[in-house]
Motif scaffolding. Structure first.
Motif, PDB file in Angstrom:
ATOM      1  N   GLN A 119       0.470  16.428  -2.555  1.00 44.64           N
ATOM      2  CA  GLN A 119      -0.664  15.871  -3.278  1.00 44.64           C
ATOM      3  C   GLN A 119      -0.311  15.726  -4.757  1.00 44.64           C
ATOM      4  OE1 GLN A 119      -3.780  18.708  -2.464  1.00 44.64           O
ATOM      5  NE2 GLN A 119      -4.375  17.694  -0.575  1.00 44.64           N
ATOM      6  N   GLN A 122      -6.911   1.787  -6.634  1.00 41.26           N
ATOM      7  CA  GLN A 122      -6.946   2.985  -5.794  1.00 41.26           C
ATOM      8  C   GLN A 122      -8.211   2.951  -4.940  1.00 41.26           C
ATOM      9  OE1 GLN A 122      -5.730   6.693  -7.673  1.00 41.26           O
ATOM     10  NE2 GLN A 122      -5.130   5.586  -9.513  1.00 41.26           N
ATOM     11  N   GLN A 179      -6.697   8.845  -0.467  1.00 37.61           N
ATOM     12  CA  GLN A 179      -6.403   7.850  -1.490  1.00 37.61           C
ATOM     13  C   GLN A 179      -5.299   6.901  -1.046  1.00 37.61           C
ATOM     14  OE1 GLN A 179      -4.351   8.699  -5.440  1.00 37.61           O
ATOM     15  NE2 GLN A 179      -6.475   8.652  -6.077  1.00 37.61           N
ATOM     16  N   ASN A 180      -5.563   5.606  -1.174  1.00 39.50           N
ATOM     17  CA  ASN A 180      -4.581   4.554  -0.916  1.00 39.50           C
ATOM     18  C   ASN A 180      -4.339   3.811  -2.229  1.00 39.50           C
ATOM     19  OD1 ASN A 180      -4.367   4.011   2.383  1.00 39.50           O
ATOM     20  ND2 ASN A 180      -6.283   4.948   1.732  1.00 39.50           N
ATOM     21  N   VAL A 181      -3.087   3.753  -2.657  1.00 38.26           N
ATOM     22  CA  VAL A 181      -2.737   3.054  -3.893  1.00 38.26           C
ATOM     23  C   VAL A 181      -2.217   1.670  -3.516  1.00 38.26           C
ATOM     24  CG1 VAL A 181      -1.310   3.068  -5.962  1.00 38.26           C
ATOM     25  CG2 VAL A 181      -2.197   5.217  -5.048  1.00 38.26           C
ATOM     26  N   GLU A 197       5.623  11.433   1.198  1.00 37.72           N
ATOM     27  CA  GLU A 197       5.614  10.558   0.029  1.00 37.72           C
ATOM     28  C   GLU A 197       4.203  10.477  -0.527  1.00 37.72           C
ATOM     29  OE1 GLU A 197       7.371   6.742   0.155  1.00 37.72           O
ATOM     30  OE2 GLU A 197       9.080   7.360   1.364  1.00 37.72           O
ATOM     31  N   ARG A 198       4.151  10.263  -1.811  1.00 35.67           N
ATOM     32  CA  ARG A 198       2.858  10.101  -2.478  1.00 35.67           C
ATOM     33  C   ARG A 198       3.042   9.132  -3.630  1.00 35.67           C
ATOM     34  NH1 ARG A 198      -2.439  11.107  -1.134  1.00 35.67           N
ATOM     35  NH2 ARG A 198      -3.686  11.465  -3.002  1.00 35.67           N
ATOM     36  N   VAL A 199       2.129   8.209  -3.767  1.00 31.84           N
ATOM     37  CA  VAL A 199       2.169   7.250  -4.868  1.00 31.84           C
ATOM     38  C   VAL A 199       0.969   7.525  -5.766  1.00 31.84           C
ATOM     39  CG1 VAL A 199       2.079   4.823  -5.514  1.00 31.84           C
ATOM     40  CG2 VAL A 199       3.339   5.524  -3.472  1.00 31.84           C
ATOM     41  N   ARG A 210       6.273   7.205  -7.748  1.00 34.07           N
ATOM     42  CA  ARG A 210       6.412   7.575  -6.342  1.00 34.07           C
ATOM     43  C   ARG A 210       7.003   8.983  -6.255  1.00 34.07           C
ATOM     44  NH1 ARG A 210       6.880   4.293  -2.033  1.00 34.07           N
ATOM     45  NH2 ARG A 210       7.295   2.537  -3.399  1.00 34.07           N
ATOM     46  N   LYS A 253       8.375  11.994  -3.755  1.00 29.53           N
ATOM     47  CA  LYS A 253       8.952  12.089  -2.416  1.00 29.53           C
ATOM     48  C   LYS A 253       9.624  13.441  -2.245  1.00 29.53           C
ATOM     49  CE  LYS A 253      12.227   9.715   0.675  1.00 29.53           C
ATOM     50  NZ  LYS A 253      11.284   9.602   1.805  1.00 29.53           N
ATOM     51  N   ILE A 294       0.854  -1.185   0.000  1.00 28.02           N
ATOM     52  CA  ILE A 294       0.000   0.000   0.000  1.00 28.02           C
ATOM     53  C   ILE A 294       0.885   1.229   0.000  1.00 28.02           C
ATOM     54  CG2 ILE A 294      -1.821   1.259   1.208  1.00 28.02           C
ATOM     55  CD1 ILE A 294      -2.724  -1.323   2.454  1.00 28.02           C
ATOM     56  N   ASP A 295       0.690   2.087  -1.000  1.00 29.62           N
ATOM     57  CA  ASP A 295       1.468   3.317  -1.143  1.00 29.62           C
ATOM     58  C   ASP A 295       2.963   3.037  -1.146  1.00 29.62           C
ATOM     59  OD1 ASP A 295      -0.802   4.823  -1.280  1.00 29.62           O
ATOM     60  OD2 ASP A 295      -0.849   5.297   0.855  1.00 29.62           O
TER      61      ASP A 295
END
Length: 697
Positions: free
Chosen positions: A526, A271, A247-249, A592-594, A585, A587, A220-221
């Motif tokens: 974001q 997602q 949101q969870n990827v 962090e954001r995926v 990804r 960062k 996850i993420d």
């Protein structure tokens, strides 16, 4: 080449001429029945009149023969790069082009198909329809498609006027393993199990060395991965827990196996938006007052909030003899709320609450510990906050973000955001906000009439009031959060006093910031994807004056740096164009954001085994055939229409014999006056024959 034909240009509608012919037949039949010797001449006279009305002409056409056209569709989509398919395609297209060019009176139209826009896959059906529409159907002698057969728009294949053939690339021994997500929820409750159904399957001639199990990895993420051993060919249901809101990827990956065509379809991305089940809020009002209803209306209007509300109607020192049963429906369950079940609440609000001995010090220590463990409290301060009954005097004073001076400022003042407040998501962008300094202008928030003076602010002062003293202070304590609003007059905005203000929006933001709503975090990274494109909108929200570049890790492991530009107070943004679909990804420091661009496995790689099945119906309907390049490149022959158009080692095209008219001459069979003379002569002849017969009689 010439051609002769008869055409008509009737003077009257065909219905009238047909009716006239019927009347003439009846009259001739009557003459024959009566034995009149001139009936045949009368019939010929009527026929001449009818012919004159129809105006027959001889049309002489000079025709030029036209060449036949063969369509050759060349599939150059991504799946054609697997194995040696690209080399097979090159060889087949060159050989077929040469053979078609060698056919007499035949032209070649080559159509190259690339990957469809927006992950559209192989769109050969649309390409055939477009190519056929550009040519006269009477000249098309056939169509040959060189492809792996995995067409994603077979329903768009047109009705072919000539044979349609499929020349398949690839090999019969090819096999592939792929991961398919069958069902996945769009939303999941944070901390609770969410189940996803998936399927791992093998296609083609699977060797025994591939095994019947596969190694599945779930993350996850991009965080810590969970490994599973799963059965190939069976439907699976995996449990999953979301740890944060928003949101969870979720990425699923199956370990590649030696010999499979590609591992691009071994990965899938889902997602899921993480949501809280229901937020539990405890509202404790120290006494009835005009603003109490404001808090209750705010919390009750949110369907996702369970509200528990208590109002202290009579403090302990007030003894007026009224029975407790007449003051409340239930007794104040302090032990249960503040000791036994305090961790079940997401937020505790103290609205004009004064410490009057109702709650012992141990309860306030329990509330303080609850906040440090990750809970949240919001204090809406009234005049009691400036007295010895202030919550500052309790153990909660250890986590309060500011200290009361003991003064109650009862005067009209304009709430203003601070410079910090212009950046903080709780107060940034509120409608009608006045500037931190200077003339607020004609349109601004309404004024409040009371404020508790605060000092020694240790948190973030996002709003200020009288003489720039802190009005709204936000802070963190341990893992939890504390908000202190130094006034009990936000309800004036709800009543429209002095023009009113965004009371509900401000209080909602404060409450949801304390409950750690991701959209209200001060430091946040974001990334959103513009629909139908590979453009990523990167937004960095920060309380700092500047921000370093964001590092983007591409699907292949390479990295790029994206520089952000100022986009408003506390906001930096950039539009970044990704090179391809996949999982990226982002960062920056600890953030962090995926983000997933398109499917992790493009449509071109959903199915990779060469097959004519998608277009089989269209091929059979046109009496075409299927050839495998593994068996050699088929020869191209000319076959008559209606005969078998494919066989072992060959495919056929049908000569159409089309031509164009280069000259046209139209000559009347007889001029109009000639028809009239002919009809009159025949009528006169009939009259003479009939008259001679009567004289003999």
């Amino acid at each position: 080449m010439t051609g002769m034909s008869v055409i008509f240009a009737p003077l009257l509608p065909w219905v009238v001429i047909t009716a006239g012919a019927g009347v003439a037949v009846l009259l001739v039949a009557l003459a024959l029945w009566r034995g009149l010797r001139g009936w045949a001449l009368r019939g010929l006279a009527a026929l001449a009149l009818l012919a004159a009305l129809a105006q027959p002409s001889l049309q002489n056409e000079e025709r030029q023969p036209l060449s036949d056209i063969v369509l050759l569709v060349d599939d150059r989509t991504a799946s054609q790069d697997l194995s040696d398919r690209s080399a097979q395609t090159d060889a087949a297209v060159d050989r077929l082009s040469t053979e078609i060019a060698a056919l007499p009176n035949t032209e070649l139209r080559r159509v190259t198909v690339h990957d469809g826009a927006q992950n559209g896959g192989t769109q050969i059906g649309a390409a055939l329809a477009e190519a056929l529409a550009a040519e006269p159907r009477s000249r098309v002698a056939g169509a040959i498609v060189v492809s792996d057969g995995q067409v994603h728009d077979p329903e768009l294949t047109p009705d072919m006027p000539a044979p349609l053939h499929m020349v398949l690339t690839g090999h019969r021994r090819d096999w592939d393993r792929r991961l398919v997500i069958q069902t996945a929820p769009a939303f999941g409750i944070i901390g609770e199990e969410t189940r996803i159904q998936l399927h791992v399957e093998d296609e083609g001639m699977v060797p025994a060395s591939a095994g019947t199990t596969a190694d599945l990895t779930v993350s996850i993420d991009g965080g810590a991965a969970q490994d599973y051993r799963v059965q190939v060919g069976q439907d699976l249901e995996l449990p999953l827990k979301l740890e944060h809101g928003g949101q969870n990827v979720v990425q699923f990956s199956v370990a590649p196996v030696e010999g499979e065509l590609t591992d691009r379809n071994n990965t899938a991305v889902v997602q899921i938006n993480g949501v809280r089940d229901r937020l539990r809020v405890l509202l404790v009002s120290g006494e009835p007052h005009a603003g109490e209803r404001t808090w209750r209306n705010l919390l009750k209007s949110d369907a996702g909030v369970d509200l528990v509300h208590f109002t202290i109607l009579r403090p302990p020192e007030k003894q007026d003899g009224v029975p407790v049963s007449e003051l409340s429906l239930i007794a104040f369950p302090t032990q249960e709320l503040f000791i036994d079940k305090i961790d079940e609440f997401d937020l505790i609000i103290f609205d004009r609450y004064g410490e009057r001995g109702i709650l012992p010090a141990s309860y306030f220590r329990s509330i303080r510990d609850y906040v440090e463990r990750g809970g949240a409290i919001l204090v809406s301060a009234g005049p009691e906050f400036a007295t010895v009954e202030s919550l500052w005097q309790t153990p909660l004073g250890d986590i309060m973000p500011a200290r009361p001076t003991g003064r109650v400022l009862s005067e009209s003042f304009l709430p203003r955001p601070t410079e910090l407040g212009l950046r903080h998501p709780v107060t940034a962008g509120l409608d009608g906000a006045p500037p931190p300094e200077g003339d607020p202008g004609d349109k601004h928030w309404g004024r409040w009439l009371r404020q508790i003076e605060l000092t020694d602010a240790t948190g973030e002062v996002v709003m200020k009031g009288v003489d720039d003293s802190p009005l709204l202070v936000l802070s963190r304590a341990g893992k939890g959060r504390v908000a202190l609003l130094a006034s009990d007059h936000p309800w004036l905005w709800a009543r429209g006093y002095d023009g009113g203000g965004p009371q509900l929006e401000l209080l909602r933001r404060i409450a949801h910031w304390e409950m750690k709503e991701p959209d209200l975090e001060e430091e946040a990274l974001q990334a959103t994807v513009e629909p139908g494109s590979l453009t990523v909108n990167v937004i960095r929200r920060t309380m700092a004056d500047e921000t370093p570049p964001v590092t983007v890790t591409l699907p292949d492991g390479a990295t790029q740096e994206v520089t952000l530009a100022p986009a408003g107070p506390g906001r930096f943004a950039a539009h970044w164009q990704a090179p391809e679909a996949g999982l990226y990804r982002l960062k920056q420091g600890d953030l962090e954001r995926v983000v997933a661009l398109g499917p992790a496995s493009p449509r071109e790689f959903e199915r990779t085994i060469a097959s004519d099945e998608p277009m089989r119906a269209a091929i059979q309907a046109s009496h075409g055939g299927v050839a495998h390049l593994e068996d050699g490149i088929p020869a191209v022959r000319r076959v008559s229409e209606g005969r078998l158009a494919a066989g072992s080692g060959w495919i056929g095209v049908t000569p159409r014999g089309a031509s164009s008219v280069t000259d046209l001459r139209v000559v009347p069979v007889l001029p109009a006056w000639a028809w009239l003379i002919l009809a009159a002569g025949l009528t006169l002849g009939a009259w003479l024959v009939e008259g001679r017969g009567r004289r003999r009689a």
